[in-house]
Write a protein that holds these residues in place. Structure first.
Motif, PDB file in Angstrom:
ATOM      1  N   VAL A 102       8.449   6.053  -5.271  1.00  9.79           N
ATOM      2  CA  VAL A 102       8.426   7.320  -6.005  1.00  9.79           C
ATOM      3  C   VAL A 102       7.657   8.387  -5.230  1.00  9.79           C
ATOM      4  O   VAL A 102       8.095   9.539  -5.141  1.00  9.79           O
ATOM      5  N   VAL A 103       6.508   8.016  -4.670  1.00 14.33           N
ATOM      6  CA  VAL A 103       5.682   8.991  -3.942  1.00 14.33           C
ATOM      7  C   VAL A 103       6.397   9.521  -2.708  1.00 14.33           C
ATOM      8  O   VAL A 103       6.358  10.726  -2.422  1.00 14.33           O
ATOM      9  N   LEU A 104       7.086   8.644  -1.976  1.00 17.31           N
ATOM     10  CA  LEU A 104       7.616   9.032  -0.672  1.00 17.31           C
ATOM     11  C   LEU A 104       9.020   9.616  -0.703  1.00 17.31           C
ATOM     12  O   LEU A 104       9.288  10.629  -0.049  1.00 17.31           O
ATOM     13  N   ILE A 105       9.936   9.011  -1.432  1.00 17.54           N
ATOM     14  CA  ILE A 105      11.326   9.470  -1.321  1.00 17.54           C
ATOM     15  C   ILE A 105      11.556  10.830  -1.969  1.00 17.54           C
ATOM     16  O   ILE A 105      12.603  11.451  -1.754  1.00 17.54           O
ATOM     17  N   THR A 106      10.588  11.303  -2.735  1.00 22.47           N
ATOM     18  CA  THR A 106      10.718  12.636  -3.334  1.00 22.47           C
ATOM     19  C   THR A 106      10.208  13.739  -2.411  1.00 22.47           C
ATOM     20  O   THR A 106      10.248  14.918  -2.773  1.00 22.47           O
ATOM     21  N   GLN A 107       9.715  13.359  -1.222  1.00 23.12           N
ATOM     22  CA  GLN A 107       9.165  14.331  -0.275  1.00 23.12           C
ATOM     23  C   GLN A 107      10.195  14.651   0.804  1.00 23.12           C
ATOM     24  O   GLN A 107      10.635  13.773   1.539  1.00 23.12           O
ATOM     25  N   LYS A 108      10.542  15.918   0.888  1.00 24.32           N
ATOM     26  CA  LYS A 108      11.501  16.338   1.915  1.00 24.32           C
ATOM     27  C   LYS A 108      10.842  16.459   3.280  1.00 24.32           C
ATOM     28  O   LYS A 108      11.416  16.092   4.302  1.00 24.32           O
ATOM     29  N   LEU A 109       9.610  16.971   3.290  1.00 22.59           N
ATOM     30  CA  LEU A 109       8.882  17.177   4.538  1.00 22.59           C
ATOM     31  C   LEU A 109       8.309  15.863   5.057  1.00 22.59           C
ATOM     32  O   LEU A 109       7.733  15.086   4.297  1.00 22.59           O
ATOM     33  N   ILE A 110       8.455  15.627   6.353  1.00 22.88           N
ATOM     34  CA  ILE A 110       7.833  14.466   6.985  1.00 22.88           C
ATOM     35  C   ILE A 110       6.432  14.868   7.412  1.00 22.88           C
ATOM     36  O   ILE A 110       6.253  15.698   8.307  1.00 22.88           O
ATOM     37  N   ASP A 111       5.437  14.303   6.744  1.00 20.09           N
ATOM     38  CA  ASP A 111       4.040  14.648   6.998  1.00 20.09           C
ATOM     39  C   ASP A 111       3.230  13.363   6.960  1.00 20.09           C
ATOM     40  O   ASP A 111       3.277  12.615   5.978  1.00 20.09           O
ATOM     41  N   PHE A 112       2.487  13.097   8.025  1.00 20.93           N
ATOM     42  CA  PHE A 112       1.698  11.865   8.100  1.00 20.93           C
ATOM     43  C   PHE A 112       0.726  11.727   6.936  1.00 20.93           C
ATOM     44  O   PHE A 112       0.369  10.616   6.551  1.00 20.93           O
ATOM     45  N   ARG A 113       0.299  12.846   6.363  1.00 19.47           N
ATOM     46  CA  ARG A 113      -0.676  12.795   5.278  1.00 19.47           C
ATOM     47  C   ARG A 113      -0.128  12.107   4.029  1.00 19.47           C
ATOM     48  O   ARG A 113      -0.885  11.565   3.233  1.00 19.47           O
ATOM     49  N   TYR A 114       1.196  12.134   3.864  1.00 16.13           N
ATOM     50  CA  TYR A 114       1.803  11.465   2.708  1.00 16.13           C
ATOM     51  C   TYR A 114       1.627   9.946   2.779  1.00 16.13           C
ATOM     52  O   TYR A 114       1.718   9.253   1.770  1.00 16.13           O
ATOM     53  N   TYR A 115       1.378   9.432   3.984  1.00 16.03           N
ATOM     54  CA  TYR A 115       1.306   7.984   4.174  1.00 16.03           C
ATOM     55  C   TYR A 115      -0.115   7.438   4.053  1.00 16.03           C
ATOM     56  O   TYR A 115      -0.307   6.224   4.067  1.00 16.03           O
ATOM     57  N   PHE A 116      -1.110   8.325   3.969  1.00 13.04           N
ATOM     58  CA  PHE A 116      -2.508   7.877   3.985  1.00 13.04           C
ATOM     59  C   PHE A 116      -2.808   6.859   2.894  1.00 13.04           C
ATOM     60  O   PHE A 116      -3.265   5.740   3.175  1.00 13.04           O
ATOM     61  N   VAL A 117      -2.580   7.234   1.641  1.00 12.53           N
ATOM     62  CA  VAL A 117      -2.951   6.353   0.528  1.00 12.53           C
ATOM     63  C   VAL A 117      -2.099   5.080   0.507  1.00 12.53           C
ATOM     64  O   VAL A 117      -2.658   3.973   0.393  1.00 12.53           O
ATOM     65  N   PRO A 118      -0.761   5.175   0.619  1.00 14.78           N
ATOM     66  CA  PRO A 118       0.023   3.922   0.661  1.00 14.78           C
ATOM     67  C   PRO A 118      -0.417   2.984   1.775  1.00 14.78           C
ATOM     68  O   PRO A 118      -0.497   1.767   1.577  1.00 14.78           O
ATOM     69  N   TYR A 119      -0.727   3.562   2.958  1.00 15.22           N
ATOM     70  CA  TYR A 119      -1.151   2.718   4.072  1.00 15.22           C
ATOM     71  C   TYR A 119      -2.492   2.063   3.780  1.00 15.22           C
ATOM     72  O   TYR A 119      -2.675   0.859   4.024  1.00 15.22           O
ATOM     73  N   ILE A 120      -3.442   2.828   3.281  1.00 20.96           N
ATOM     74  CA  ILE A 120      -4.774   2.288   3.015  1.00 20.96           C
ATOM     75  C   ILE A 120      -4.715   1.209   1.934  1.00 20.96           C
ATOM     76  O   ILE A 120      -5.384   0.170   2.040  1.00 20.96           O
ATOM     77  N   LEU A 121      -3.904   1.411   0.901  1.00 24.90           N
ATOM     78  CA  LEU A 121      -3.753   0.393  -0.141  1.00 24.90           C
ATOM     79  C   LEU A 121      -3.146  -0.887   0.428  1.00 24.90           C
ATOM     80  O   LEU A 121      -3.480  -1.992  -0.010  1.00 24.90           O
ATOM     81  N   PHE A 122      -2.251  -0.737   1.394  1.00 27.11           N
ATOM     82  CA  PHE A 122      -1.696  -1.910   2.086  1.00 27.11           C
ATOM     83  C   PHE A 122      -2.756  -2.562   2.973  1.00 27.11           C
ATOM     84  O   PHE A 122      -2.977  -3.777   2.916  1.00 27.11           O
ATOM     85  N   ARG A 123      -3.447  -1.734   3.761  1.00 26.09           N
ATOM     86  CA  ARG A 123      -4.397  -2.266   4.738  1.00 26.09           C
ATOM     87  C   ARG A 123      -5.574  -2.982   4.076  1.00 26.09           C
ATOM     88  O   ARG A 123      -6.111  -3.963   4.628  1.00 26.09           O
ATOM     89  N   LEU A 124      -5.968  -2.540   2.900  1.00 20.37           N
ATOM     90  CA  LEU A 124      -7.052  -3.197   2.173  1.00 20.37           C
ATOM     91  C   LEU A 124      -6.705  -4.633   1.809  1.00 20.37           C
ATOM     92  O   LEU A 124      -7.596  -5.455   1.571  1.00 20.37           O
ATOM     93  N   ARG A 125      -5.412  -4.924   1.760  1.00 19.46           N
ATOM     94  CA  ARG A 125      -4.961  -6.255   1.347  1.00 19.46           C
ATOM     95  C   ARG A 125      -4.658  -7.178   2.514  1.00 19.46           C
ATOM     96  O   ARG A 125      -4.229  -8.324   2.298  1.00 19.46           O
ATOM     97  N   VAL A 126      -4.839  -6.719   3.729  1.00 12.89           N
ATOM     98  CA  VAL A 126      -4.634  -7.604   4.887  1.00 12.89           C
ATOM     99  C   VAL A 126      -5.736  -8.646   4.897  1.00 12.89           C
ATOM    100  O   VAL A 126      -6.926  -8.320   4.915  1.00 12.89           O
ATOM    101  N   LYS A 127      -5.349  -9.906   4.867  1.00 12.21           N
ATOM    102  CA  LYS A 127      -6.315 -10.995   4.746  1.00 12.21           C
ATOM    103  C   LYS A 127      -6.905 -11.386   6.098  1.00 12.21           C
ATOM    104  O   LYS A 127      -6.238 -11.326   7.132  1.00 12.21           O
ATOM    105  N   ASN A 128      -8.151 -11.798   6.064  1.00 11.48           N
ATOM    106  CA  ASN A 128      -8.771 -12.369   7.263  1.00 11.48           C
ATOM    107  C   ASN A 128      -8.148 -13.724   7.568  1.00 11.48           C
ATOM    108  O   ASN A 128      -7.847 -14.495   6.666  1.00 11.48           O
ATOM    109  N   ASN A 129      -7.949 -13.996   8.836  1.00 12.58           N
ATOM    110  CA  ASN A 129      -7.452 -15.315   9.247  1.00 12.58           C
ATOM    111  C   ASN A 129      -8.196 -15.746  10.509  1.00 12.58           C
ATOM    112  O   ASN A 129      -9.207 -15.155  10.870  1.00 12.58           O
TER     113      ASN A 129
END
Length: 468
Positions: free
Chosen positions: A398-425
């Motif tokens: 919902v957050v991304l596909i509604t954005q016409k402009l390609i802007d790296f700032r749109y990816y900040f929160v989705p990326y950080i929410l993903f990166r927080l879940r990367v497990k230590n191995n």
């Protein structure tokens, strides 16, 4: 076992030391950025409003601004009483927020992981994500907005849901689409707690029927089946505890207030609605996966062999994914006029030198997108708690596909929410070190370009600089 220094963990001392080093270096860089550029792209809209709000003049507005005044309100609360209403101090709001963000990253990693040393390195690395780090040195909405979201998540993890809803509301005042992340946090609270409450009640009900019946129920009951059970037996809602309803209402109040705003405003955008017209732009999901893979590449590389095995076992799924990717790229590739015209952003050069110049490049990247999404989904999937990924994916869509402009700032929160879940191995320290070094190198290159390359724009009296 970590040693202690007068009751303080050595790891805590190391984190404080790393925070101080990060602060000192960032302050030096911050001053250098300020010395060479007093206004950067959208700051020409943000800084005048920030100054007005800082002087407690809340009646001025620029119709070109498309976000709510959360950033300016926070600036006025911090800087207004001190009468520090200048470009320097307005920008310092972002720098201060970035320091807070590093602490919040550390708190969250401590919640999700047990390795203290990895948590320190992870928090420092996250604070240095190149596009995010750059905007911590200028007066944009992104860093303060991220702070509000991170505090909301920390409050959620600490079971302080009323506080979480307050900061969720504050995040929406900074950027309207943050309502999606409030929905993610609130939705996760509702699903997980409904599940645990129903599990507890049902377990007590079946206890008289023996251990076998309890175990069978436990293995088949999921958060979604608990919701369906409520739908089929709505009277169970009357038995839910008051605390659950109060916490749910806290998140619900934020969502309801946003719905009222939408009805009154007629759009999610305030001010210049033509600048951010809602559209369907599915390739944004592809660009986000590429963004994630590039900035978390050490965590992706180790999955290449696993992906190859997965692709061999699921050839039909892979073929369907490739065909869908081709259709989406062919029919739904969009280039916003702003991106094509603004040569002060990296996206301008990426598009014009690759995506816009070579049609085959767009299609050649499809297997890369598929691999990246495979890693993202695999990382987020937890068979013991699927609520996170089942809420995260639709929220990102919902957050991304509604954005016409390609802007790296749109990816900040989705990326950080993903990166927080990367497990230590077993390779976590090595991967984190590679990631950390990568961020240092990318930041060094981008700031070198910022300081040495100037761009002339007729709308700006001062030379412009290349930014993310």
């Amino acid at each position: 076992m970590l040693t202690s220094l007068h009751g303080i963990k050595t790891s805590s001392v190391c984190f404080i030391f790393s925070l101080i080093i990060f602060s000192v270096i960032s302050k030096i860089l911050f001053d250098h950025v300020y010395a060479v550029s007093k206004s950067i792209v959208d700051e020409k809209f943000h800084i005048p409003l920030g100054m007005s709000y800082c002087k407690f003049n809340f009646y001025e507005w620029d119709p070109k601004v498309t976000t709510l005044p959360g950033l300016y309100m926070i600036s006025s609360l911090i800087l207004g009483p001190l009468k520090l209403c200048s470009t320097y101090w307005l920008r310092f709001t972002s720098l201060g927020a970035s320091l807070v963000n590093m602490v919040l990253f550390y708190v969250l990693f401590k919640k999700y992981e047990k390795n203290e040393w990895s948590n320190i390195l992870s928090a420092l690395t996250m604070a240095l994500i190149p596009p995010v780090y750059f905007f911590s040195l200028v007066y944009y909405t992104d860093i303060v907005s991220l702070t509000m979201i991170l505090v909301m998540i920390v409050a959620y993890e600490k079971n302080c849901h009323f506080l979480a809803s307050i900061f969720g509301f504050a995040s929406v005042l900074c950027r309207q689409n943050n309502i999606i992340w409030v929905g993610l946090v609130g939705g996760r609270y509702v699903l997980t707690n409904l599940h645990s409450i129903i599990m507890e009640k049902s377990t007590r009900k079946y206890v008289s029927e023996g251990t076998e019946r309890i175990e069978r129920f436990t293995h088949t009951q999921t958060p979604w089946s608990s919701v369906m059970q409520l739908v089929c037996q709505p009277k169970m809602l009357l038995d839910l505890p008051l605390k659950f309803w109060l916490n749910t209402s806290s998140y619900g109040a934020v969502l309801l207030s946003f719905m009222i705003f939408l009805i009154i405003n007629g759009s999610i955008v305030v001010g210049d609605k033509t600048a951010h017209e809602a559209t369907i732009h599915i390739p944004q999901l592809f660009y986000f996966s590429l963004f994630s893979m590039i900035f978390a590449w050490p965590h992706f590389v180790g999955e290449v062999i696993n992906f190859t095995k997965f692709a061999r076992r699921h050839k039909l799924m892979l073929i369907i994914s490739l065909l869908l990717g081709i259709i989406i790229v062919l029919k739904n590739t969009i280039a916003h006029p702003y991106m094509l015209a603004d040569n002060r952003h990296y996206s301008f050069y990426v598009w014009n030198r690759f995506y816009g110049k070579y049609a085959f490049f767009r299609f050649a990247m499809i297997p890369v997108y598929i691999f990246a999404w495979y890693v993202i989904i695999k990382t987020l999937y937890n068979k013991n708690d699927a609520t996170y990924i089942l809420l995260y994916l639709p929220c990102v869509i919902v957050v991304l596909i509604t954005q016409k402009l390609i802007d790296f700032r749109y990816y900040f929160v989705p990326y950080i929410l993903f990166r927080l879940r990367v497990k230590n191995n077993t390779n976590s320290v090595f991967n984190l070190t590679l990631e950390f070094v990568t961020y240092l190198l990318v930041n060094a290159i981008t700031f070198n370009l910022f300081f040495t390359k100037t761009i002339t724009w007729h709308d700006f009296p001062d030379p412009q600089r290349l930014i993310w």
